[in-house]
Design a protein around this motif. Structure first.
Motif, PDB file in Angstrom:
ATOM      1  N   GLU A  61      17.160  43.068 -61.640  1.00 20.90           N
ATOM      2  CA  GLU A  61      16.216  42.268 -62.434  1.00 20.90           C
ATOM      3  C   GLU A  61      16.591  40.782 -62.389  1.00 20.90           C
ATOM      4  OE1 GLU A  61      15.556  43.803 -66.386  1.00 20.90           O
ATOM      5  OE2 GLU A  61      15.523  45.863 -65.639  1.00 20.90           O
ATOM      6  N   ILE A  62      17.877  40.484 -62.441  1.00 20.78           N
ATOM      7  CA  ILE A  62      18.334  39.084 -62.361  1.00 20.78           C
ATOM      8  C   ILE A  62      17.928  38.492 -61.019  1.00 20.78           C
ATOM      9  CG2 ILE A  62      20.395  37.601 -62.227  1.00 20.78           C
ATOM     10  CD1 ILE A  62      21.716  39.659 -64.213  1.00 20.78           C
ATOM     11  N   GLN A  63      18.180  39.240 -59.952  1.00 19.94           N
ATOM     12  CA  GLN A  63      17.819  38.761 -58.606  1.00 19.94           C
ATOM     13  C   GLN A  63      16.311  38.527 -58.507  1.00 19.94           C
ATOM     14  OE1 GLN A  63      19.847  37.924 -56.065  1.00 19.94           O
ATOM     15  NE2 GLN A  63      21.574  38.349 -57.435  1.00 19.94           N
ATOM     16  N   HIS A  64      15.551  39.471 -59.031  1.00 22.95           N
ATOM     17  CA  HIS A  64      14.100  39.350 -58.993  1.00 22.95           C
ATOM     18  C   HIS A  64      13.637  38.108 -59.770  1.00 22.95           C
ATOM     19  CE1 HIS A  64       9.884  40.417 -58.975  1.00 22.95           C
ATOM     20  NE2 HIS A  64       9.863  40.392 -60.306  1.00 22.95           N
ATOM     21  N   GLU A  65      14.205  37.906 -60.951  1.00 19.11           N
ATOM     22  CA  GLU A  65      13.833  36.764 -61.793  1.00 19.11           C
ATOM     23  C   GLU A  65      14.214  35.437 -61.122  1.00 19.11           C
ATOM     24  OE1 GLU A  65      11.905  35.369 -65.192  1.00 19.11           O
ATOM     25  OE2 GLU A  65      12.031  37.402 -64.406  1.00 19.11           O
ATOM     26  N   GLN A  66      15.386  35.416 -60.467  1.00 20.70           N
ATOM     27  CA  GLN A  66      15.805  34.203 -59.756  1.00 20.70           C
ATOM     28  C   GLN A  66      14.876  33.909 -58.590  1.00 20.70           C
ATOM     29  OE1 GLN A  66      19.911  35.011 -58.703  1.00 20.70           O
ATOM     30  NE2 GLN A  66      20.678  34.232 -60.672  1.00 20.70           N
ATOM     31  N   GLU A  67      14.488  34.949 -57.862  1.00 14.52           N
ATOM     32  CA  GLU A  67      13.563  34.761 -56.734  1.00 14.52           C
ATOM     33  C   GLU A  67      12.203  34.277 -57.233  1.00 14.52           C
ATOM     34  OE1 GLU A  67      13.428  38.482 -54.640  1.00 14.52           O
ATOM     35  OE2 GLU A  67      15.529  38.333 -54.025  1.00 14.52           O
ATOM     36  N   ARG A  68      11.739  34.836 -58.344  1.00 13.61           N
ATOM     37  CA  ARG A  68      10.458  34.440 -58.900  1.00 13.61           C
ATOM     38  C   ARG A  68      10.474  32.969 -59.321  1.00 13.61           C
ATOM     39  NH1 ARG A  68       8.252  33.458 -63.380  1.00 13.61           N
ATOM     40  NH2 ARG A  68       9.948  34.037 -64.746  1.00 13.61           N
ATOM     41  N   ALA A  69      11.605  32.549 -59.957  1.00 12.57           N
ATOM     42  CA  ALA A  69      11.699  31.172 -60.446  1.00 12.57           C
ATOM     43  C   ALA A  69      12.145  30.207 -59.353  1.00 12.57           C
ATOM     44  CB  ALA A  69      12.680  31.098 -61.617  1.00 12.57           C
ATOM     45  N   GLY A  70      12.777  30.749 -58.308  1.00 16.29           N
ATOM     46  CA  GLY A  70      13.270  29.879 -57.240  1.00 16.29           C
ATOM     47  C   GLY A  70      14.540  29.123 -57.653  1.00 16.29           C
ATOM     48  N   ILE A  71      15.210  29.576 -58.694  1.00 17.51           N
ATOM     49  CA  ILE A  71      16.432  28.911 -59.190  1.00 17.51           C
ATOM     50  C   ILE A  71      17.526  29.973 -59.299  1.00 17.51           C
ATOM     51  CG2 ILE A  71      17.470  27.594 -61.062  1.00 17.51           C
ATOM     52  CD1 ILE A  71      14.606  26.723 -61.821  1.00 17.51           C
ATOM     53  N   ASN A  72      18.668  29.697 -58.615  1.00 21.91           N
ATOM     54  CA  ASN A  72      19.781  30.650 -58.623  1.00 21.91           C
ATOM     55  C   ASN A  72      20.955  30.193 -59.487  1.00 21.91           C
ATOM     56  OD1 ASN A  72      18.390  32.281 -56.848  1.00 21.91           O
ATOM     57  ND2 ASN A  72      19.353  31.401 -55.042  1.00 21.91           N
ATOM     58  N   THR A  81      15.177  32.169 -68.884  1.00 16.97           N
ATOM     59  CA  THR A  81      15.837  32.673 -70.083  1.00 16.97           C
ATOM     60  C   THR A  81      16.103  34.178 -69.973  1.00 16.97           C
ATOM     61  OG1 THR A  81      14.672  31.000 -71.358  1.00 16.97           O
ATOM     62  CG2 THR A  81      15.655  32.811 -72.597  1.00 16.97           C
ATOM     63  N   TYR A  82      15.142  34.904 -69.417  1.00 19.23           N
ATOM     64  CA  TYR A  82      15.326  36.345 -69.269  1.00 19.23           C
ATOM     65  C   TYR A  82      16.532  36.632 -68.383  1.00 19.23           C
ATOM     66  CZ  TYR A  82      14.773  41.196 -68.035  1.00 19.23           C
ATOM     67  OH  TYR A  82      15.011  42.524 -67.835  1.00 19.23           O
ATOM     68  N   ARG A  89      23.835  40.639 -70.917  1.00 24.26           N
ATOM     69  CA  ARG A  89      23.843  42.093 -71.126  1.00 24.26           C
ATOM     70  C   ARG A  89      24.683  42.792 -70.052  1.00 24.26           C
ATOM     71  NH1 ARG A  89      18.349  41.348 -72.312  1.00 24.26           N
ATOM     72  NH2 ARG A  89      17.696  42.288 -70.359  1.00 24.26           N
ATOM     73  N   ARG A  90      24.538  42.334 -68.808  1.00 28.06           N
ATOM     74  CA  ARG A  90      25.317  42.925 -67.716  1.00 28.06           C
ATOM     75  C   ARG A  90      26.819  42.720 -67.951  1.00 28.06           C
ATOM     76  NH1 ARG A  90      24.673  39.885 -62.475  1.00 28.06           N
ATOM     77  NH2 ARG A  90      26.202  38.635 -63.586  1.00 28.06           N
ATOM     78  N   GLU A  91      27.193  41.526 -68.391  1.00 31.88           N
ATOM     79  CA  GLU A  91      28.616  41.260 -68.669  1.00 31.88           C
ATOM     80  C   GLU A  91      29.116  42.137 -69.823  1.00 31.88           C
ATOM     81  OE1 GLU A  91      28.764  37.018 -69.298  1.00 31.88           O
ATOM     82  OE2 GLU A  91      28.587  36.591 -67.151  1.00 31.88           O
ATOM     83  N   ASN A  92      28.282  42.310 -70.831  1.00 29.82           N
ATOM     84  CA  ASN A  92      28.657  43.181 -71.959  1.00 29.82           C
ATOM     85  C   ASN A  92      28.856  44.632 -71.488  1.00 29.82           C
ATOM     86  OD1 ASN A  92      28.571  41.039 -73.736  1.00 29.82           O
ATOM     87  ND2 ASN A  92      26.530  41.535 -74.523  1.00 29.82           N
ATOM     88  N   LEU A  93      27.945  45.077 -70.627  1.00 30.21           N
ATOM     89  CA  LEU A  93      28.055  46.435 -70.100  1.00 30.21           C
ATOM     90  C   LEU A  93      29.324  46.590 -69.254  1.00 30.21           C
ATOM     91  CD1 LEU A  93      24.362  47.180 -69.088  1.00 30.21           C
ATOM     92  CD2 LEU A  93      25.710  48.393 -70.809  1.00 30.21           C
TER      93      LEU A  93
END
Length: 158
Positions: A61-72, A81-82, A89-93
């Motif tokens: 989901e992070i990768q998808h969101e970064q690709e959608r926004a074009g910001i890594n 923000t998502y 959440r991933r770090e907590n897990l």
């Protein structure tokens, strides 16, 4: 002469029955404890697997969101923000999974100890049963010997 032999066998049998019963109860208890420890290990392993799966899903989901926004770059002012929340959440897990791995090692050690206790009790039971069989065999042989002796005396008298 037959009565004392029978009563000796009956008393021995009663004592053996009580001894067997308590050993069986102890073995059942130890098996139950081992099973409980196994379930705990499996439960922790399942939780770790679930956390890893959720972490992989969040990474996608992070990768998808970064690709959608074009910001890594998470430090960029326009970073989604998502994606930031998903990273947290991933770090907590990941942290929780690491804590569970420590618990898993402890649970495996406790399982190993419980298994060793069960094996000791089972070995003692096997040894006691072998001893009881040998004693019973010796009693039977002594009874047969006394019967044979009595018959030979009766035969000699006739």
């Amino acid at each position: 002469m037959g009565e004392p032999v029978l009563s000796r066998v009956q008393v021995g049998t009663s004592g053996e029955y009580e001894s067997m019963k308590s050993r069986e109860t102890l073995i059942r208890l130890k098996k139950f404890q081992v099973d409980e420890k196994r379930r705990r290990v499996a439960q922790i392993e399942g939780m770790i697997a679930d956390f890893q799966r959720m972490s992989v899903d969040l990474e996608r989901e992070i990768q998808h969101e970064q690709e959608r926004a074009g910001i890594n770059d998470p430090t960029h002012f326009a970073y989604p923000t998502y994606a930031k929340a998903a990273i947290q959440r991933r770090e907590n897990l990941t942290r929780s999974a690491d804590e569970l791995r420590v618990q898993l090692e402890d649970a495996k050690a406790v399982l190993g100890e419980a298994f060793e206790e069960l094996k000791k009790v089972e070995l003692l039971d096997e040894r006691d049963q072998a001893r009881e069989r040998a004693e019973e065999s010796a009693r039977e042989q002594a009874d047969l010997d006394s019967i044979g002796l009595m018959r030979s005396r009766i035969g000699a008298m006739a």
